[in-house]
Design an enzyme around this catalytic site. Structure first.
Site, PDB file in Angstrom:
ATOM      1  N   TYR A 108       0.735  -1.162  -0.032  1.00 41.88           N
ATOM      2  CA  TYR A 108      -0.053  -0.046   0.011  1.00 41.88           C
ATOM      3  C   TYR A 108       0.982   1.445  -0.156  1.00 41.88           C
ATOM      4  O   TYR A 108       1.865   1.169   0.833  1.00 41.88           O
ATOM      5  CB  TYR A 108      -0.819  -0.058   1.260  1.00 41.88           C
ATOM      6  N   GLU A 196      -3.676   7.444  -3.988  1.00 41.82           N
ATOM      7  CA  GLU A 196      -3.684   6.249  -3.266  1.00 41.82           C
ATOM      8  C   GLU A 196      -3.464   4.838  -3.941  1.00 41.82           C
ATOM      9  O   GLU A 196      -4.068   4.724  -5.150  1.00 41.82           O
ATOM     10  CB  GLU A 196      -4.929   5.998  -2.510  1.00 41.82           C
TER      11      GLU A 196
END
Ligand code: GDP
Ligand code: MN
Length: 387
Positions: A108, A196
């Site tokens: 991530y 993101e």
């Protein structure tokens, strides 16, 4: 402003972030062609402005081009509801067709502005693919952060330091550092408010790829970001906010039942505070701005009244450049044109006040003597006090 995954990926790719090969498509035949170009085995991804598509059925693996065409045929035009769509369903109008990748490991990476220190923060975690809010809640130590210096930017060593926390293998963390620097550069260059990548994957053959991407942008900077503003998908936005924007109003929907029409952002905030103070709940923030024409007021009313929750409408106008008589004329016109007529209470003061009040009283509208009185009346009306 939000963009689709395929658009976010194209921006990030400009800044050196590797993405899977693929193309967006809006009909099954196109999906077939793209899938064939990519070798048949592809992943089909619904392009909607909401995450959590995987769990909701918006991400599907296809073994062949024909399979891709069939699956996309079912997906296109259907509705998707994920935990992020707030109970609403969104129609899938486009799908991204990408080469399917063999995933070894899901990471991530994201970037936002850390308001507590007014710096851009880049976050990384080894717990990719899952909802990051879960990781933040249960194992915050698994999220690593680097803050960029506003003058120097994100230093190369910071990107490397973060990359090394995400993977031990040198060949991999070098690629991760490139991604981290790309995320930083893309964020700054395009005036983003969020980047993101979840998941950022390491493939079985040792490549790093952004398999998903999300970007949000600072609306105030769109005037200098033509490429980004050109990516707006009006179909994905709140139709009321869209209509307000087109009319030059600034509107934010809230969940109360008192519609507020105010001129000036400061007065709008004060009005909302006062509504709350007297026990009411604003249904919206709506600033009709300066020099309000009757048309603007009409649009404002139409927007407010299409919200089923609105039980009373409060006008709070401080006439300066905005003329009270203009606003009053707009209101009268609006009430004549609109079918639904909720109780309206008005506070008007300033330029052409007397003329404005006369226009309103002529049609039997209630004009409060002060802001406080008007707010109290609007709260009572919404609560069922009626007139
Ligand atoms: P989201 O659910 O809306 O966040 O959509 P994502 O693009 O993040 O996809 C959800 C999940 O699908 C990912 O976490 C992956 O596990 C899986 N996925 C996405 N693309 C691929 C792919 O090309 N190959 C494989 N094997 N899995 C994928
Ligand atoms: Mn994702």
């Amino acid at each position: 402003m939000k963009v689709h995954e395929y658009q976010a990926k194209s921006i990030l790719a400009e800044f050196g972030v590797p993405i899977p090969r693929g193309k967006v498509a809006s009909n099954p035949e196109e999906v077939y062609r793209v899938a064939q170009e990519l070798g048949g085995k592809v992943i089909i991804k619904a392009q909607v402005h909401a995450g959590g598509r995987g769990k909701a059925g918006g991400i599907q693996l296809a073994a062949t081009a024909a399979d891709a065409e069939a699956k996309a045929g079912k997906m296109l035009g259907s509705q998707l509801r994920t935990f992020q769509t707030g109970g609403d369903s969104i129609i899938i109008r486009q799908v991204l067709v990408e080469e399917a990748v063999d995933i070894e490991n899901e990471l991530y990476v994201s970037a936002v502005i850390d308001r507590s220190c007014s710096r851009l923060v880049i976050m990384g975690s080894t717990e990719g693919g899952v909802e990051i809010e879960e990781v933040a809640a249960h194992s915050p130590e698994k999220i690593y952060k680097e803050w960029a210096d506003p003058q120097i930017g994100l230093a190369a060593f910071q990107a490397r330091r973060l990359a090394m926390k995400l993977h031990d293998d040198k060949a991999i963390y070098r690629q991760l550092a490139v991604v981290i620097r790309g995320v930083y550069a893309g964020f700054v260059a395009r005036d983003a408010s969020l980047v993101e990548i979840n998941p950022l994957v390491v493939t079985r053959d040792g490549k790093v790829l952004a398999v998903d991407a999300k970007m949000n942008f600072d609306d105030s900077a769109l005037f200098r970001q033509p490429t980004v503003s050109g990516m707006r998908d009006a179909g994905e936005e709140d139709p009321l906010e869209e209509e307000a924007r087109a009319a030059g109003l600034s509107f934010v929907g809230l969940d109360g039942d008192i519609g507020c029409v105010v001129n000036g952002a400061g007065l709008a905030m004060a009005t909302m505070d006062m509504v709350k103070h007297f026990g009411g709940k604003p249904a919206n923030f709506l600033d009709i701005g300066g020099s309000s024409s009757p048309e603007k007021v009409l649009t404002a009313m139409r927007i407010l009244l299409s919200d089923q929750k609105v039980k009373s409408v409060l006008f709070n106008i401080f006439g300066g450049i905005t003329r009270c008589d203009d606003v009053a004329r707009g209101m009268v016109q609006a009430l004549a044109e609109l079918k639904k007529k909720p109780p309206v209470v008005v506070r008007l003061t300033g330029t052409n006040e007397d003329e404005g009040k006369r226009i309103l009283r002529d049609v039997g509208l209630e004009v409060g003597a002060s802001m406080e009185e008007a707010v109290r009346r609007a709260v009572a009306m919404a609560a069922g006090g009626g007139r």
